[in-house]
Design a protein around this motif. Sequence first.
Motif: not given
Length: 697
Positions: A311-331, A360-362
């Motif tokens: 939905k983020s890409y469909q709304q014109g965002f270059n990246v997802s509105r949902l942030p990403e965790f790094t591999d270190e943060e996931k661990t 955009p809306s949750y």
Amino acid sequence: YLCNIALASEFSYKDNMLFKIIHDNGFERGFNGIGGFPSGEISHEDGIYYDDFPDNFGWSSATSAYQIEGGWNADGKGLSIWDTRSHTPNIIHNNETGDVACDSYNKYKDDVKLLKDLGVKFYRFSIAWTRLMPDGTTDYINQRGINYYNNLIDALLADGITPMITLFHWDLPQNLMDNGGWLNETIKDRFKDYAKLCFEKFGDRPKIITVSGYDDGWFPPGHHSHGQEGYIAAHNLIKAHAEAYHVFKQTQNGKIGITISVGWPEPVHMYDPEDLEASERDTQFSCGWFAHPIFVDGDYSPIMKKLVSEKSYQQGFNVSRLPEFTDEEKTFINGTFDFFGLNFYSAGLVTSDYGTSEVPSYYNDKDTKGVDNPNYLGSGSSWLHVTPFGMRKILNWVKRTYNNVPVYVTESGVSDRNGTLMDYHRIHYYRTYINELLKAIKLDGCNVKGFTAWSLMDNFEWNTGYSERFGIHYINFTDPDRKRTPKGSAYWYRQLISENAFTKGYPGIGGRGTAPDYVGKTLKGIFPPDFVWDAGSWSNNSTVIEFENYARVCFSTFGDIVETWLSLDNANLYLRQFDSLDQFAIMSNLLLAHNSAFHIFKTEFRRQYGTFGLALLGEWHEPQNEFSTSDWEASETAMKNGIGRIAEPIFGNSPKKNELPDVRVYVTSTNFTNNVLSSNQSELTTLIQENVNEVLK
């Protein structure tokens, strides 16, 4: 047959009942599929289930700092975002504030007394960040705030109550909010400092409450971020939780977890695959948003990442509105729990609603929408419907999704807007919700460790001020003394805690039961085969010696053909015709006469077959106010001075308080007043039926 199964899987729902049975290799317990879809018959889906709770079950009640403490600027406390919001005109109902609230900052000992009277094992309360760190940082530590919580914790421990501490319950320091609040990634470091201070000073069991207020602007900071800031804030909150967890494990021996507020999304149509999947998506976006990174793999659920990204890409965002965790943060995040804290109040209907909104809306990201159900019982809050089935289903969902992690229900309760002390609606809520929880434990195998009633007392209910009341104790907010008064639900909850079970009948003093069945209804059934129907009366006013001789004549003459003997009839009623001074001598003679006849029967005529007893008038004395402890005690005293005057010396004291031994009972007569006897035959017949049915119950 196998070909038919394979063919069906192409055109039907992949998780339909047949597929579910094959996937589970049998029939699992409970609502074990997505959307609460079971693989087999649900045990005891309707009605009250009678059983015991586990011996170590943790009963609790809860509050939060801003909602009860007051003392908003007392003894060096700093400003929180809720101080700011409530002091802003025309936002809170009637412009009410938490400046005084329940005045627990000064009356915490009264709160502890309420908890002791309830008999709870835990008390869940929160710490006001700004009472310890006025600006939210380590620049200044407020010792007077530390003293307050130390005094509260000491008082709880002195009464055998274990503190369950919530580190954050929405009252963020205003100074941190001015620097971005939960949108600023550095807040995880500020929260780590705050958590470390709490662990050092109190060393108890903190939990973190989820943040609300970014996507819809309902709570502070009041931003309308349209599906962006909410994700960022939650992202930082999850990382802050992980920081607190690791600090705790380095310094403490207790347990730590996170509390997540979740509703149950009931599929509109249980046999519609689209609705089942909508329910699963909705739960993954609410509960799974925070739980999946912590309880599964350190990252958001695949469905959440997929939908928000698309939905983020469909709304014109270059990246997802949902942030990403790094591999270190996931661990670092994965596995940061000892238990799962669940706040559950209500369920609602849900169905699929595909499409991408321009803004955009949750809520749009989930591809779901809610559907009103006018049959759900309401409450004092527009968002809360009394839906006890949701408790069992969400507990089954957590069991299935998170490997049956230990669960504490950290909040559950219902509101009203009148503050009545006779809060039968709240008793109904707790009776049905807690019973569904018991079913989840005993019938479905859910690993539930405790239940927390929200709230210990009426308090400041955020944007609705004091207009909505959740408390099991009443607070008069116009009274400067803020006196705490138990409601009916407090007495009910106390009895449930004491019995630690849902028990049939009326086992409590004053004839109180937590879940009596067939109240006001006719029980269909038959009496036991050996149940004896009898009628007759007999009275005696002879002396003890005369009665002994008379008894011998009766036993010798009729003993071979009489099976059941009664020594006295309505002896307690017989006493009433005499003056109080004479009653004691007459009562003594009656008891001696019965005693002599009994021993003559058992010794001189011991070869005779039969049983021996006496008949007493069994009047029941109903408490005038069923929620008054003094009326309960009055009822108990009246019973002891009525039937108990004769019964207790004969039958003796039971090891269990307030009970006679489990003796055989015959109802030897039932009488009706003259006005009843003179009424029409139909009314008399109904009255007899009702009386006899109470015996059957």
